[in-house]
Write an enzyme that holds these catalytic residues in place. Sequence first.
Site, short mmCIF file in Angstrom:
data_model
loop_
_atom_site.label_atom_id
_atom_site.label_comp_id
_atom_site.label_asym_id
_atom_site.label_seq_id
_atom_site.Cartn_x
_atom_site.Cartn_y
_atom_site.Cartn_z
N ASP A 42 59.32 -12.59 -56.08
CA ASP A 42 59.85 -13.58 -57.01
C ASP A 42 59.23 -14.95 -56.73
O ASP A 42 58.78 -15.21 -55.60
CB ASP A 42 61.37 -13.70 -56.86
N1 URA Z 1 63.71 -8.45 -53.82
C1 URA Z 1 64.01 -9.56 -54.51
O1 URA Z 1 65.15 -9.75 -54.95
N2 URA Z 1 63.05 -10.46 -54.70
C2 URA Z 1 61.79 -10.33 -54.21
O2 URA Z 1 60.96 -11.22 -54.39
C3 URA Z 1 61.50 -9.17 -53.48
C4 URA Z 1 62.47 -8.24 -53.30
#
Ligand code: URA
Length: 236
Positions: free
Chosen positions: A103
């Site tokens: 993310d």
């Molecule tokens: N899980 C998440 O919620 N975000 C990420 O970036 C990776 C795994």
Amino acid sequence: MMRLDKLLCHSGLGTRTEVKKIIQQKRIYVDGQIVKKGDIKVDENLSVIEVDGQRIQYQPYLYMMLNKPAGYISATEDHDGKTVLSLLPEYDYASLFPVGRLDKDTEGLLLLTNDGVLAHRLLSPKHHHGRRYYAKIEGVVTVEDVLAFQQGVILDDGYRCLEAHLDILNVDEKQSDIEVEVYEGKFHQVKRMFEARHKKVIYLKRIQMHHLCLDPDLPLGKYRFLTKEEIDELKQ
Ligand code: URA
């Protein structure tokens, strides 16, 4: 046939700027002749290319680990934001792409390569490769959460996650530090797993993917080439 400077970058000799400098310093020989320009064409299989007397072997694929900072998107193109590729401007010719997504606000280990076969294998849901994260969670993470993760929490869309391993590192009444290993890569997986337990992730960092660990000496926003051992382990 390919450009000499491109071949040298691909072989891990350095960035485009570093390679240009090495050529200007007359340290490169092709078939026994000193080379003064990077744009000459060489045969990647037949030409004998040496730097400071050491033979260079052409490597068609690049493998980098990036310590992704928050604020960057794990994509090759984005109209609104900065992509992780903008952190490697010297390699924009190399068609690198991130293997999987973090993310925008997640930090940590991101593998970048142009080896589509390896990327496909690492991401394939049937292989269940582990991904390990360090996270800070609002409030108190409990043994019940550990058990729920072991049994497979049910996400907001009804999906039951595969078993995940949750380790509680430190807890106070405001915040818990944990590590979690998951074996699949659903959208916002870790955040949604904690949401399913009515808890909020306030900081998330990936520290391992399959056999590859984030190099603790790699500063945020920096990258390095994988070692041969790291590449071999990933391919196992
Ligand atoms: N899980 C998440 O919620 N975000 C990420 O970036 C990776 C795994």
